[in-house]
Design a protein around this motif. Structure first.
Motif, PDB file in Angstrom:
ATOM      1  N   ASN A  98       0.842  -1.193   0.000  1.00 41.35           N
ATOM      2  CA  ASN A  98       0.000   0.000   0.000  1.00 41.35           C
ATOM      3  C   ASN A  98       0.877   1.244   0.000  1.00 41.35           C
ATOM      4  OD1 ASN A  98      -2.129   1.739   0.123  1.00 41.35           O
ATOM      5  ND2 ASN A  98      -2.656   1.340   2.258  1.00 41.35           N
ATOM      6  N   ASN A  99       1.671   1.390  -1.074  1.00 34.98           N
ATOM      7  CA  ASN A  99       2.481   2.591  -1.293  1.00 34.98           C
ATOM      8  C   ASN A  99       3.367   2.898  -0.087  1.00 34.98           C
ATOM      9  OD1 ASN A  99       1.307   2.982  -3.840  1.00 34.98           O
ATOM     10  ND2 ASN A  99      -0.401   4.101  -2.952  1.00 34.98           N
ATOM     11  N   LYS A 261       1.654  -2.678   5.750  1.00 35.99           N
ATOM     12  CA  LYS A 261       1.202  -2.353   4.397  1.00 35.99           C
ATOM     13  C   LYS A 261       1.617  -3.397   3.372  1.00 35.99           C
ATOM     14  CE  LYS A 261       1.781   2.582   5.376  1.00 35.99           C
ATOM     15  NZ  LYS A 261       2.485   3.826   4.963  1.00 35.99           N
TER      16      LYS A 261
END
Length: 346
Positions: A98-99, A261
């Motif tokens: 997620n970036n 993430k």
């Protein structure tokens, strides 16, 4: 106040100008003259030389073979990089992220390198720790590269001819990943959606959504895979996370924020698609490849012993049955002789 020159000064200046004119004329006489006829005779020779050095119209440079995509763009170079990575990497894990920030990636790579460096290396085996890479890939280009590796076989391309700079024809085979043959092979293979779903690409394509990162290993090493899973996707009791006392950097806020993430969604091992459970099974093999070989040898030995005992049991049962039948037949054929022997004893 005006400046006036005397007559002797003016005469001296005139003589200097005249001498300079004479010197320039004499210099011009020293230089060989080139007439228009010389230029007219030289121009056909130059034209002939230029025509002789001209490349053929169908000349193909050996370093720039024809391709279906522009080779000088970054996307084309990334495609070639991904196809080479897929062909040369037997074990690859696919993550969705997620970036993550650059600082979070640096923290995760630091902890991953520390965990991999603690993996013991057996005697005679190469150390692959420095060749394990965690990198972010371009999802769409990686998807095209996976199609190319799955559906395009360079050995099936037939050779053709190419023209050299001298005009001669030489055999050439254009089977690179940017060629028209690769493009046509991928296009033809993807027409049948039902057949595509049964391939490795069809099983991995649903995972290639959004930002994607890959972990590549140059060889199938369950020990290194288990160490990587304990950092990137820990799950007790098979792959527990490192303890806070042994590795306090793993519990930094930056590293933990990046790991939250990052999600493992699948993998590609020896050209086969694996889910999370299959990856855990490969990483949980005891003693690595040597342990797997020992399990295989034990399985073959046990299967051979079972087959031997089964064959021997069938032979023994047949022999016992025939012996019992023979004794019964002998008793039926000679009942009187046995009775006479009993009467003689009495």
């Amino acid at each position: 106040m005006s400046l006036r020159l005397s007559r002797p000064a003016v005469r001296g200046l005139g003589s200097a100008i005249q001498s300079s004119r004479i010197s320039s004329r004499s210099a011009a006489l020293l230089v060989p003259s080139t007439s228009t006829s010389a230029f007219s005779t030289a121009s056909p020779q130059r034209a002939a030389a230029a025509g002789h050095l001209r490349l053929p119209d169908d000349y193909v440079p050996p370093t720039q073979p024809p391709s279906a995509r522009p080779v000088d763009t970054r996307k084309s170079q990334l495609l070639r990089t991904y196809t080479s990575m897929l062909r040369s990497t037997p074990l690859m894990l696919i993550f969705q992220h997620n970036n993550l920030t650059a600082v979070e990636w640096a923290a995760i790579r630091r902890e991953l390198s520390l965990a991999l460096s603690n993996v013991p290396v057996s005697e005679g085996a190469p150390d692959i720790t420095s060749k394990i890479h965690l990198q972010v890939v371009r999802t769409r280009i990686f998807d095209v590269a996976l199609k190319t590796v799955e559906f395009f076989d360079p050995s099936t391309v037939e050779p053709t001819t190419a023209t050299t700079a001298t005009g001669t024809k030489v055999p050439a085979t254009y089977n690179h990943d940017l060629s028209k043959h690769a493009w046509k092979a991928v296009k033809e293979a993807t027409k049948n959606e039902e057949a595509v779903e049964k391939t490795v690409y069809g099983q991995l394509a649903p995972l290639l959504v959004g930002p994607v990162a890959t972990l590549t290993l140059p060889s199938v090493s369950p020990a290194h895979l288990g160490a990587a899973l304990s950092v990137l996707a820990p799950s007790a009791p098979a792959f527990p996370a490192p303890s806070r006392k042994k590795n306090p950097g793993y519990y930094d806020l930056t590293c933990q924020s990046g790991l939250q993430k990052l999600m493992l969604v699948g993998g590609r091992i020896e050209g086969k698609a694996f889910d999370y459970d299959g990856i855990k099974w490969v990483g949980g093999i005891e003693n690595g490849i040597e342990g797997l070989r020992a399990q295989l040898v034990h399985m073959l030995q046990s299967a051979g012993m079972g087959l031997t005992s089964a064959l021997e049991g069938a032979g023994k049962s047949l022999w016992l049955t025939m012996e019992s039948r023979r004794s019964v037949l002998e008793e039926e054929q000679n009942p009187k002789k046995e009775g006479e022997g009993e009467e003689k004893k009495e």
